[in-house]
Design a protein around this motif. Sequence first.
Motif, PDB file in Angstrom:
ATOM      1  N   HIS A  16     -26.797  16.176   1.802  1.00 48.31           N
ATOM      2  CA  HIS A  16     -26.737  16.535   0.393  1.00 48.31           C
ATOM      3  C   HIS A  16     -27.081  17.999   0.145  1.00 48.31           C
ATOM      4  O   HIS A  16     -26.451  18.665  -0.652  1.00 48.31           O
ATOM      5  CB  HIS A  16     -27.649  15.628  -0.423  1.00 48.31           C
ATOM      6  N   PHE A  17     -28.080  18.511   0.829  1.00 47.58           N
ATOM      7  CA  PHE A  17     -28.445  19.906   0.655  1.00 47.58           C
ATOM      8  C   PHE A  17     -28.163  20.652   1.938  1.00 47.58           C
ATOM      9  O   PHE A  17     -28.456  20.173   3.020  1.00 47.58           O
ATOM     10  CB  PHE A  17     -29.924  20.048   0.280  1.00 47.58           C
ATOM     11  N   TYR A  18     -27.608  21.827   1.797  1.00 47.17           N
ATOM     12  CA  TYR A  18     -27.251  22.616   2.963  1.00 47.17           C
ATOM     13  C   TYR A  18     -28.497  23.101   3.681  1.00 47.17           C
ATOM     14  O   TYR A  18     -29.405  23.659   3.073  1.00 47.17           O
ATOM     15  CB  TYR A  18     -26.387  23.814   2.552  1.00 47.17           C
ATOM     16  N   LYS A  39     -19.689  26.683   1.725  1.00 50.92           N
ATOM     17  CA  LYS A  39     -21.104  26.517   1.356  1.00 50.92           C
ATOM     18  C   LYS A  39     -21.491  27.303   0.112  1.00 50.92           C
ATOM     19  O   LYS A  39     -22.430  26.928  -0.577  1.00 50.92           O
ATOM     20  CB  LYS A  39     -22.031  26.839   2.529  1.00 50.92           C
ATOM     21  N   GLU A  40     -20.717  28.345  -0.231  1.00 50.85           N
ATOM     22  CA  GLU A  40     -21.004  29.070  -1.471  1.00 50.85           C
ATOM     23  C   GLU A  40     -20.674  28.220  -2.699  1.00 50.85           C
ATOM     24  O   GLU A  40     -21.137  28.501  -3.808  1.00 50.85           O
ATOM     25  CB  GLU A  40     -20.264  30.417  -1.526  1.00 50.85           C
ATOM     26  N   PHE A  41     -19.911  27.153  -2.513  1.00 47.85           N
ATOM     27  CA  PHE A  41     -19.592  26.214  -3.594  1.00 47.85           C
ATOM     28  C   PHE A  41     -20.440  24.944  -3.522  1.00 47.85           C
ATOM     29  O   PHE A  41     -20.799  24.375  -4.542  1.00 47.85           O
ATOM     30  CB  PHE A  41     -18.114  25.811  -3.549  1.00 47.85           C
ATOM     31  N   TYR A  42     -20.705  24.469  -2.283  1.00 45.09           N
ATOM     32  CA  TYR A  42     -21.325  23.156  -2.098  1.00 45.09           C
ATOM     33  C   TYR A  42     -22.733  23.191  -1.515  1.00 45.09           C
ATOM     34  O   TYR A  42     -23.395  22.170  -1.465  1.00 45.09           O
ATOM     35  CB  TYR A  42     -20.436  22.291  -1.191  1.00 45.09           C
ATOM     36  N   ALA A  50     -23.880  19.284  -6.451  1.00 43.83           N
ATOM     37  CA  ALA A  50     -24.080  17.888  -6.869  1.00 43.83           C
ATOM     38  C   ALA A  50     -23.018  16.961  -6.288  1.00 43.83           C
ATOM     39  O   ALA A  50     -23.261  15.762  -6.129  1.00 43.83           O
ATOM     40  CB  ALA A  50     -24.079  17.797  -8.396  1.00 43.83           C
ATOM     41  N   LEU A  51     -21.843  17.484  -5.941  1.00 42.03           N
ATOM     42  CA  LEU A  51     -20.773  16.668  -5.372  1.00 42.03           C
ATOM     43  C   LEU A  51     -21.019  16.330  -3.906  1.00 42.03           C
ATOM     44  O   LEU A  51     -20.481  15.352  -3.392  1.00 42.03           O
ATOM     45  CB  LEU A  51     -19.431  17.399  -5.480  1.00 42.03           C
ATOM     46  N   ASP A  66     -21.932  15.334 -14.041  1.00 39.89           N
ATOM     47  CA  ASP A  66     -22.876  14.386 -14.606  1.00 39.89           C
ATOM     48  C   ASP A  66     -23.232  13.366 -13.516  1.00 39.89           C
ATOM     49  O   ASP A  66     -22.341  12.782 -12.896  1.00 39.89           O
ATOM     50  CB  ASP A  66     -22.226  13.669 -15.794  1.00 39.89           C
ATOM     51  N   PRO A  67     -24.524  13.156 -13.250  1.00 35.76           N
ATOM     52  CA  PRO A  67     -24.910  12.215 -12.197  1.00 35.76           C
ATOM     53  C   PRO A  67     -24.255  10.842 -12.327  1.00 35.76           C
ATOM     54  O   PRO A  67     -23.965  10.194 -11.319  1.00 35.76           O
ATOM     55  CB  PRO A  67     -26.434  12.127 -12.330  1.00 35.76           C
TER      56      PRO A  67
END
Length: 132
Positions: A16-18, A39-42, A50-51, A66-67
């Motif tokens: 979920h987190f880089y 990674k600059e987007f995600y 969040a995606l 939105d979650p």
Amino acid sequence: IEMPRTVLPRCTQTYHFYQEGQPIYLAVKGVVFDVTSGKEFYGKGAPYNALAGKDSTRGVAKMSLDPADLTHDITGLTQEELKSLDDIFNNVYKAKYPIVGYTSRRILNEDGSPNLDFKPEDQPHFNIRDEF
């Protein structure tokens, strides 16, 4: 028959987190993409973080972070949202990011038996790497 690689939903949460040196995975329509090159987007703190780490099909279709929309569930989407989903799936994700696996929902039936209608996505412009 060789079974495709499966990344279960809870396993994608790991990404979920880089974290430096770790891939960033995102699933759309049950197809898991390695979006690390974006990674600059995600990545952590990025606009579409969040995606990442889950099947965010509904969020992609609705262009929503939105979650409540960050789920595989497409129930109730409009025809316009479904068309948008297909366009983004084919022209962004399949065009830019390698497929590394499929969620269990994509390749298994609800009872856990193999989905005999499963067909892997065609992505000839990427070389298949065995990362597992």
